[in-house]
Enzyme design. Structure first.
Site, PDB file in Angstrom:
ATOM      1  N   TYR A  65       0.826  -1.206   0.000  1.00 34.57           N
ATOM      2  CA  TYR A  65       0.000   0.000   0.000  1.00 34.57           C
ATOM      3  C   TYR A  65       0.866   1.264   0.000  1.00 34.57           C
ATOM      4  O   TYR A  65       1.921   1.297   0.630  1.00 34.57           O
ATOM      5  CB  TYR A  65      -0.898   0.027   1.248  1.00 34.57           C
ATOM      6  CG  TYR A  65      -1.751   1.270   1.288  1.00 34.57           C
ATOM      7  CD1 TYR A  65      -2.851   1.384   0.450  1.00 34.57           C
ATOM      8  CD2 TYR A  65      -1.435   2.350   2.108  1.00 34.57           C
ATOM      9  CE1 TYR A  65      -3.619   2.537   0.442  1.00 34.57           C
ATOM     10  CE2 TYR A  65      -2.195   3.496   2.099  1.00 34.57           C
ATOM     11  CZ  TYR A  65      -3.295   3.582   1.260  1.00 34.57           C
ATOM     12  OH  TYR A  65      -4.041   4.724   1.247  1.00 34.57           O
TER      13      TYR A  65
ATOM     14  N   TRP B 272       1.064   5.669  -1.694  1.00 28.91           N
ATOM     15  CA  TRP B 272       0.707   6.628  -2.747  1.00 28.91           C
ATOM     16  C   TRP B 272       1.710   6.671  -3.885  1.00 28.91           C
ATOM     17  O   TRP B 272       1.453   7.266  -4.915  1.00 28.91           O
ATOM     18  CB  TRP B 272       0.570   8.018  -2.121  1.00 28.91           C
ATOM     19  CG  TRP B 272      -0.832   8.315  -1.715  1.00 28.91           C
ATOM     20  CD1 TRP B 272      -1.600   7.567  -0.866  1.00 28.91           C
ATOM     21  CD2 TRP B 272      -1.644   9.411  -2.157  1.00 28.91           C
ATOM     22  NE1 TRP B 272      -2.838   8.141  -0.741  1.00 28.91           N
ATOM     23  CE2 TRP B 272      -2.894   9.279  -1.516  1.00 28.91           C
ATOM     24  CE3 TRP B 272      -1.437  10.488  -3.000  1.00 28.91           C
ATOM     25  CZ2 TRP B 272      -3.934  10.190  -1.712  1.00 28.91           C
ATOM     26  CZ3 TRP B 272      -2.474  11.397  -3.187  1.00 28.91           C
ATOM     27  CH2 TRP B 272      -3.711  11.243  -2.555  1.00 28.91           C
TER      28      TRP B 272
HETATM   29  N1  LIG Z   1      -1.481   8.210  12.457  1.00 26.60           N
HETATM   30  C1  LIG Z   1      -1.958   8.277  11.217  1.00 26.60           C
HETATM   31  N2  LIG Z   1      -1.439   7.503  10.249  1.00 26.60           N
HETATM   32  C2  LIG Z   1      -1.901   7.575   8.996  1.00 26.60           C
HETATM   33  C3  LIG Z   1      -2.931   8.481   8.663  1.00 26.60           C
HETATM   34  C4  LIG Z   1      -3.491   9.283   9.700  1.00 26.60           C
HETATM   35  O1  LIG Z   1      -4.427  10.086   9.482  1.00 26.60           O
HETATM   36  N3  LIG Z   1      -2.959   9.169  10.952  1.00 26.60           N
HETATM   37  N4  LIG Z   1      -3.363   8.572   7.371  1.00 26.60           N
HETATM   38  C5  LIG Z   1      -3.198   7.403   6.534  1.00 26.60           C
HETATM   39  C6  LIG Z   1      -3.467   7.678   5.128  1.00 26.60           C
HETATM   40  S1  LIG Z   1      -4.972   8.408   4.769  1.00 26.60           S
HETATM   41  C7  LIG Z   1      -2.624   7.314   4.134  1.00 26.60           C
HETATM   42  S2  LIG Z   1      -3.148   7.449   2.502  1.00 26.60           S
HETATM   43  C8  LIG Z   1      -1.310   6.717   4.415  1.00 26.60           C
HETATM   44  C9  LIG Z   1      -0.217   7.165   3.428  1.00 26.60           C
HETATM   45  O2  LIG Z   1       0.848   6.309   3.503  1.00 26.60           O
HETATM   46  P1  LIG Z   1       1.863   6.106   2.283  1.00 26.60           P
HETATM   47  O3  LIG Z   1       1.135   6.267   0.991  1.00 26.60           O
HETATM   48  O4  LIG Z   1       2.612   4.851   2.509  1.00 26.60           O
HETATM   49  O5  LIG Z   1       2.810   7.358   2.499  1.00 26.60           O
HETATM   50  P2  LIG Z   1       3.837   8.056   1.536  1.00 26.60           P
HETATM   51  O6  LIG Z   1       4.719   8.880   2.386  1.00 26.60           O
HETATM   52  O7  LIG Z   1       3.105   8.747   0.427  1.00 26.60           O
HETATM   53  O8  LIG Z   1       4.675   6.840   0.990  1.00 26.60           O
HETATM   54  C10 LIG Z   1       4.999   6.648  -0.321  1.00 26.60           C
HETATM   55  C11 LIG Z   1       6.415   6.075  -0.397  1.00 26.60           C
HETATM   56  O9  LIG Z   1       6.637   5.682  -1.737  1.00 26.60           O
HETATM   57  C12 LIG Z   1       7.904   6.174  -2.170  1.00 26.60           C
HETATM   58  N5  LIG Z   1       7.791   6.398  -3.612  1.00 26.60           N
HETATM   59  C13 LIG Z   1       7.331   7.453  -4.291  1.00 26.60           C
HETATM   60  N6  LIG Z   1       7.379   7.238  -5.614  1.00 26.60           N
HETATM   61  C14 LIG Z   1       7.881   6.005  -5.786  1.00 26.60           C
HETATM   62  C15 LIG Z   1       8.137   5.202  -6.917  1.00 26.60           C
HETATM   63  O10 LIG Z   1       7.933   5.581  -8.067  1.00 26.60           O
HETATM   64  N7  LIG Z   1       8.635   3.960  -6.692  1.00 26.60           N
HETATM   65  C16 LIG Z   1       8.870   3.489  -5.443  1.00 26.60           C
HETATM   66  N8  LIG Z   1       9.332   2.263  -5.302  1.00 26.60           N
HETATM   67  N9  LIG Z   1       8.645   4.232  -4.355  1.00 26.60           N
HETATM   68  C17 LIG Z   1       8.144   5.462  -4.521  1.00 26.60           C
HETATM   69  C18 LIG Z   1       8.153   7.429  -1.395  1.00 26.60           C
HETATM   70  O11 LIG Z   1       9.530   7.682  -1.304  1.00 26.60           O
HETATM   71  C19 LIG Z   1       7.484   7.086  -0.049  1.00 26.60           C
HETATM   72  O12 LIG Z   1       8.398   6.510   0.841  1.00 26.60           O
HETATM   73  O13 LIG Z   1      -0.918   7.039   5.748  1.00 26.60           O
HETATM   74  C20 LIG Z   1      -1.895   6.639   6.702  1.00 26.60           C
HETATM   75  N10 LIG Z   1      -1.353   6.786   8.043  1.00 26.60           N
HETATM   76  N1  LIG Z   2      -0.995  18.482   2.259  1.00 22.37           N
HETATM   77  C1  LIG Z   2      -1.477  17.231   2.277  1.00 22.37           C
HETATM   78  N2  LIG Z   2      -2.739  16.994   1.861  1.00 22.37           N
HETATM   79  C2  LIG Z   2      -3.234  15.723   1.917  1.00 22.37           C
HETATM   80  C3  LIG Z   2      -2.448  14.631   2.353  1.00 22.37           C
HETATM   81  C4  LIG Z   2      -1.116  14.928   2.791  1.00 22.37           C
HETATM   82  O1  LIG Z   2      -0.377  14.028   3.223  1.00 22.37           O
HETATM   83  N3  LIG Z   2      -0.672  16.223   2.745  1.00 22.37           N
HETATM   84  N4  LIG Z   2      -2.970  13.356   2.360  1.00 22.37           N
HETATM   85  C5  LIG Z   2      -4.129  13.094   1.509  1.00 22.37           C
HETATM   86  C6  LIG Z   2      -4.792  11.851   1.901  1.00 22.37           C
HETATM   87  S1  LIG Z   2      -4.053  10.393   1.461  1.00 22.37           S
HETATM   88  C7  LIG Z   2      -5.995  11.810   2.515  1.00 22.37           C
HETATM   89  S2  LIG Z   2      -6.741  10.306   2.837  1.00 22.37           S
HETATM   90  C8  LIG Z   2      -6.685  13.022   2.888  1.00 22.37           C
HETATM   91  C9  LIG Z   2      -7.206  12.908   4.312  1.00 22.37           C
HETATM   92  O2  LIG Z   2      -8.178  13.833   4.538  1.00 22.37           O
HETATM   93  P1  LIG Z   2      -8.908  13.828   5.966  1.00 22.37           P
HETATM   94  O3  LIG Z   2      -9.141  12.446   6.389  1.00 22.37           O
HETATM   95  O4  LIG Z   2     -10.052  14.727   5.857  1.00 22.37           O
HETATM   96  O5  LIG Z   2      -7.745  14.466   6.818  1.00 22.37           O
HETATM   97  P2  LIG Z   2      -7.236  14.335   8.294  1.00 22.37           P
HETATM   98  O6  LIG Z   2      -6.203  15.412   8.354  1.00 22.37           O
HETATM   99  O7  LIG Z   2      -6.870  12.964   8.686  1.00 22.37           O
HETATM  100  O8  LIG Z   2      -8.503  14.693   9.138  1.00 22.37           O
HETATM  101  C10 LIG Z   2      -9.215  15.914   8.962  1.00 22.37           C
HETATM  102  C11 LIG Z   2      -9.483  16.525  10.300  1.00 22.37           C
HETATM  103  O9  LIG Z   2     -10.369  15.704  11.042  1.00 22.37           O
HETATM  104  C12 LIG Z   2     -10.232  16.112  12.389  1.00 22.37           C
HETATM  105  N5  LIG Z   2     -10.597  14.990  13.235  1.00 22.37           N
HETATM  106  C13 LIG Z   2      -9.863  13.900  13.530  1.00 22.37           C
HETATM  107  N6  LIG Z   2     -10.562  13.074  14.348  1.00 22.37           N
HETATM  108  C14 LIG Z   2     -11.746  13.663  14.545  1.00 22.37           C
HETATM  109  C15 LIG Z   2     -12.914  13.306  15.269  1.00 22.37           C
HETATM  110  O10 LIG Z   2     -13.001  12.270  15.908  1.00 22.37           O
HETATM  111  N7  LIG Z   2     -13.958  14.180  15.201  1.00 22.37           N
HETATM  112  C16 LIG Z   2     -13.928  15.324  14.483  1.00 22.37           C
HETATM  113  N8  LIG Z   2     -15.029  16.079  14.435  1.00 22.37           N
HETATM  114  N9  LIG Z   2     -12.831  15.698  13.822  1.00 22.37           N
HETATM  115  C17 LIG Z   2     -11.776  14.865  13.830  1.00 22.37           C
HETATM  116  C18 LIG Z   2      -8.804  16.537  12.597  1.00 22.37           C
HETATM  117  O11 LIG Z   2      -8.788  17.765  13.298  1.00 22.37           O
HETATM  118  C19 LIG Z   2      -8.274  16.658  11.196  1.00 22.37           C
HETATM  119  O12 LIG Z   2      -7.641  17.883  10.959  1.00 22.37           O
HETATM  120  O13 LIG Z   2      -5.832  14.153   2.814  1.00 22.37           O
HETATM  121  C20 LIG Z   2      -5.141  14.226   1.580  1.00 22.37           C
HETATM  122  N10 LIG Z   2      -4.511  15.512   1.517  1.00 22.37           N
HETATM  123 MO   LIG Z   3      -5.167   8.671   2.480  1.00 25.26          MO
END
Ligand SMILES: Nc1nc2c(c(=O)[nH]1)N[C@H]1C(S)=C(S)[C@@H](COP(=O)(O)OP(=O)(O)OC[C@H]3O[C@@H](n4cnc5c(=O)[nH]c(N)nc54)[C@H](O)[C@@H]3O)O[C@H]1N2
Ligand SMILES: Nc1nc2c(c(=O)[nH]1)N[C@H]1C(S)=C(S)[C@@H](COP(=O)(O)OP(=O)(O)OC[C@H]3O[C@@H](n4cnc5c(=O)[nH]c(N)nc54)[C@H](O)[C@@H]3O)O[C@H]1N2
Ligand SMILES: [Mo]
Length: 764
Positions: free
Chosen positions: A107, A109
């Protein structure tokens, strides 16, 4: 020289000198280009690049358990040595254990670009080798993915069909945002975003007089320009708040009974629960106030206001990334159904505005061409967030969507394009879990903690080092991505690596189809061109496109209203649920008899709060997305580094909570609970409610194995989060539900080591 590039956060215009990218700026056509671009140059040429294939010392010595993964040193090797080792190990594992002991559900991005998509390349390669165990779902909105088909229909379709912001500006009076709508998150969209439209579209709503309510522990989850009413709510209690609102609607006769009758099923069951007929506890505003911290009068006033207005309810994905995260989304659907505005312009509900920059702003006009992954002969999969569970319980049982399933016995783990030591919860547990396979292979650009937990690390080209084209999954532009600079040192393009490996394993053509990267790109572009032609759009040939500018295409449905067809004709446009209607009670889910997800929404308190009877961990930790980068990507870039405090990730803490702990702005603090501990830099602000702290995800995990609980020096919240799921229905991550304690860190502050390469042994 200047050339275009593309990323998940937008179009970049790169300034290049020789083999170096000096800077990446936004494109003139983007009204709000993302500053994340300014991380690219520093990270691309940073010290942490993986420059040569490397093998973990103990694994290479044939004593893989001598030193734990993550703690061992590496030996840099030639490509021949690395690829021979992989070919041999792949063959051994397949022969001895079968393809279902290969886990490649990596998994993550990865990067933008239609062809060089890390997982697609790996999956196609392994599919030509007999297949692998994959993962299902995502970390983003997995509870919605798993729940929605039971109650409304497939969630991904809902996101694509979200009511457009222009419609909200024209028709809505009120937008009620659970979890706010953080502008920082709208910098990003999966696969790319050509124009950041959210700011302008929100400004148009404000101008049109739309009012916003921000129900979130974080005030800054609503942009200042919205002038939103802030209703701070205790994390994990939104379901109770929604129930208090719903109860008010019932007792004040504000429900749209006609809508409920025609378009939904099961209202009686939830009505009875809300009134307390089934358990003796009415879920009234007073009850909700006690749980959520929101004043009961405010709850009643908001319920009346919602009923009197054209109201759009939004739930941020973060709200379902909590314990029992299916409940707030089910309850939001219920609340919207009770208001009776689903399918009307500017009314109803959306799960996901603000989750990425394109939702409600744009969709792709047709399907872009793709690189075919081929067919996987292995049917087995795991729910994506069960990675540690799988590794720690080979052949063990687990529950998912009402079934009892069995984990595979993963002997070979191959990760490409993701960073589990960023994204997964309870990193100490993940560290233990990563000790169990025979072999771990990681393809990376940087020495992330995941790469450091591998046996074989393959150095791969960054998007700026290969030719591709960008086209976001929900965007309307096609972006040329000519190679900007050559890959450094021994770094290679992933497609070429698999082509060599496939040749070693005896069937190169099955993987390459006899084509080079260039030939593949021309094919994928031609498919895109053909589909464009079917839609009356003429695209240039590949060579003209690649040397040209961005191509903008029209919005396929600029006045879209979610579920308008269903509202207009609930028979002809019946929903794909068992009843064809919105299921406020689901017989299917009730029939599963799950301990943690009933047949209708119910209130269940977050687990950490219930278990911590002594209140040892009184602070609710939110770990949302970082404004300065994409997850952990480019954490060593200039913009990301510029926002750190004493080199640590900033943690937001309320002045009252800081004062009681003797913490001043800029202090290095230690966060801890029973699962782990980390350092962070204190940022004192009243934008976070009292009793909560906010620590963004994505600081590269930097464990100090000599410190208690392998203390992370950098500020990665996942050392503190639990590795339990939302529920056994969807098995989704629940990262936002974690209770912690914080104190001043008075000892000498250790240096960050993870932005440097790991120790290397002399080569062979
Ligand atoms: N505590 C907490 N944890 C969370 C979340 C949260 O809200 N709270 N949010 C979650 C969510 S919504 C998401 S989507 C995940 C995201 O988690 P990830 O998608 O695993 O996070 P990234 O940092 O985007 O990791 C992408 C990795 O791929 C590598 N990469 C980029 N391009 C390439 C490529 O072309 N080839 C290869 N081999 N590698 C590449 C980058 O260097 C990077 O290390 O995290 C989750 N984790
Ligand atoms: N710049 C930037 N943008 C991103 C990403 C990134 O890594 N960087 N990641 C992308 C990805 S993969 C995803 S999935 C989306 C995620 O998008 P979201 O899931 O919407 O983002 P989060 O920042 O996890 O959560 C949004 C807000 O929810 C609030 N929150 C958390 N828990 C609770 C709760 O129990 N109740 C309420 N009411 N509020 C709560 C927190 O204050 C938080 O700021 O963002 C995307 N956008
Ligand atoms: Mo995500």
């Amino acid at each position: 020289m200047k050339k275009l590039t593309a990323s998940h956060w937008g179009i970049g215009v790169a300034t290049i000198q020789g083999d170096r990218v000096l800077a990446v700026d936004g494109h003139d056509s983007d009204p709000a280009a993302s500053p994340i671009n300014s991380n690219i140059a520093g990270s691309l040429h940073g010290k942490a690049r993986v420059l040569r294939p490397a093998i973990r010392k103990s694994w290479l010595a044939g004593t893989p358990k001598a030193v734990a993964r993550g703690r061992d040193s590496f030996v840099e090797v030639s490509w021949d040595v690395a690829l021979d080792a992989i070919a041999q190990e792949l063959t051994r594992v397949r022969e001895q254990h079968g393809n279902s002991s290969i886990f490649a559900g990596s998994y993550g991005w990865s990067s933008a670009g239609r062809f060089h998509h890390a997982q697609s390349q790996l999956k196609r390669f392994l599919n030509t080798q007999g297949g692998f165990v994959r993962s299902e779902g995502n970390y983003s909105y997995n509870a919605a993915l798993g729940l929605m088909p039971h109650i409304v229909g497939p969630y991904r379709d809902h996101v694509a069909q979200a009511t457009r912001w222009s419609v909200i500006a024209d028709h809505s009076d009120l937008v009620v945002m659970f979890g706010g709508m953080a502008l920082r998150n709208t910098q990003v969209s999966d696969g790319g975003i050509s124009k950041h439209r959210m700011s302008d579209n929100l400004a148009a709503c404000v101008k049109a007089g739309v009012c916003f309510v921000n129900i979130s522990p974080l005030r800054s989850d609503a942009a200042d320009m919205l002038q939103a009413d802030w209703m701070p709510v205790r994390p994990g209690t939104d379901t109770a708040l929604m129930m208090g609102l719903a109860h008010t609607l019932i007792v004040e006769n504000l429900c749209d009974l006609g809508f409920l009758e025609t378009y939904t099923t099961g209202f009686d069951a939830i009505r009875s629960y809300l009134l307390g007929e089934s358990d003796g506890q009415p879920k009234d505003a007073k009850w909700a106030a006690g749980i959520t911290g929101v004043d009961d009068t405010m709850i009643r006033i908001l319920a009346r206001r919602m009923a009197a207005s054209r109201t759009m309810i939004n739930v941020a994905a973060g709200v379902q990334r909590t314990d029992f995260g299916e409940q707030p989304i089910w309850m939001a659907v219920t609340l919207a159904a009770m208001l009776g505005q689903v399918g009307l312009p500017g009314g109803g509900y959306t799960v996901g505005y603000g989750v990425n920059g394109n939702i409600g702003n744009m969709e792709r006009p047709f399907r872009w061409g793709t690189f075919s992954q081929g067919k996987n002969a292995v049917e087995d999969f795991i729910p994506v967030a069960m990675i540690s569970d799988m590794l720690l319980n080979p052949r063990g049982p687990y529950s998912f969507q009402g079934e009892t399933r069995t984990f595979p016995d993963a002997r070979l783990v191959w990760w490409a394009g993701g960073n589990p030591f960023h994204h997964h919860q309870d990193l100490n547990r993940l560290h233990d879990a990563f000790q169990t396979p025979d072999t771990v292979i990681v393809n990376e650009m940087n020495w992330t903690a995941t790469a450091r937990h591998a046996d074989i690390v393959l150095p791969v080209a960054a998007p700026q080092e290969r030719t591709d084209f960008g086209a976001g999954k929900s965007d309307n532009a096609l972006i040329p991505m000519p190679r900007l600079v050559p890959p450094p040192a021994d770094v290679r393009v992933e497609h070429d690596i698999y082509a060599d490996l496939a040749a070693r394993l005896g069937d190169a053509d099955a993987f390459t189809d006899g084509k080079t990267s260039d030939a593949w790109l021309r094919d994928i572009w031609q498919t895109t061109r053909d589909r464009a032609a079917d839609n009356g759009i003429t695209l240039p040939n590949w060579d003209v496109f690649l040397s040209g500018d961005v191509i903008d295409l029209p919005d396929p449905n600029p006045n879209q209203v979610f579920l308008a067809n269903f509202r207009a004709d609930p028979m002809a446009a019946a929903l794909p649920t068992p009843s064809g209607r919105i299921e406020l009670f689901s017989d299917t889910i009730a029939g599963f008899n799950l301990p943690d997800c009933a047949g209708h929404p119910i209130w269940q308190p977050p687990r950490d709060t219930v278990e911590d009877t002594k209140g040892a961990f009184p602070l609710a930790m939110l770990s949302g997305q970082p404004g300065t980068r994409l997850h952990s990507q480019l954490d060593n870039g200039a913009f990301s580094l510029s926002q750190k405090i004493a080199g640590r990730e900033p943690v937001l803490i309320h002045p009252h909570d800081a004062k009681g702990r003797g913490i001043k702005d800029g202090d290095v603090v230690e966060l801890f609970n029973t699962r782990g501990r980390c350092l962070a830099g204190a940022k004192i602000t009243d934008e976070v409610m009292q009793g909560c702290i906010f620590l963004c995800t994505g600081a590269w995990f930097d464990p100090d194995y000599d410190a208690p609980q392998n203390r992370d020096r950098h500020g990665n919240p996942n050392v503190l989060t639990h590795d339990l799921r939302t529920s056994s229905l969807t098995q989704s991550p629940a990262a936002h539900s974690a209770m912690v304690q914080m104190r001043l860190f008075e000892r000498p502050v250790p240096a960050i080591t993870v932005h440097d390469p790991p120790p290397f042994e002399p080569g062979i």
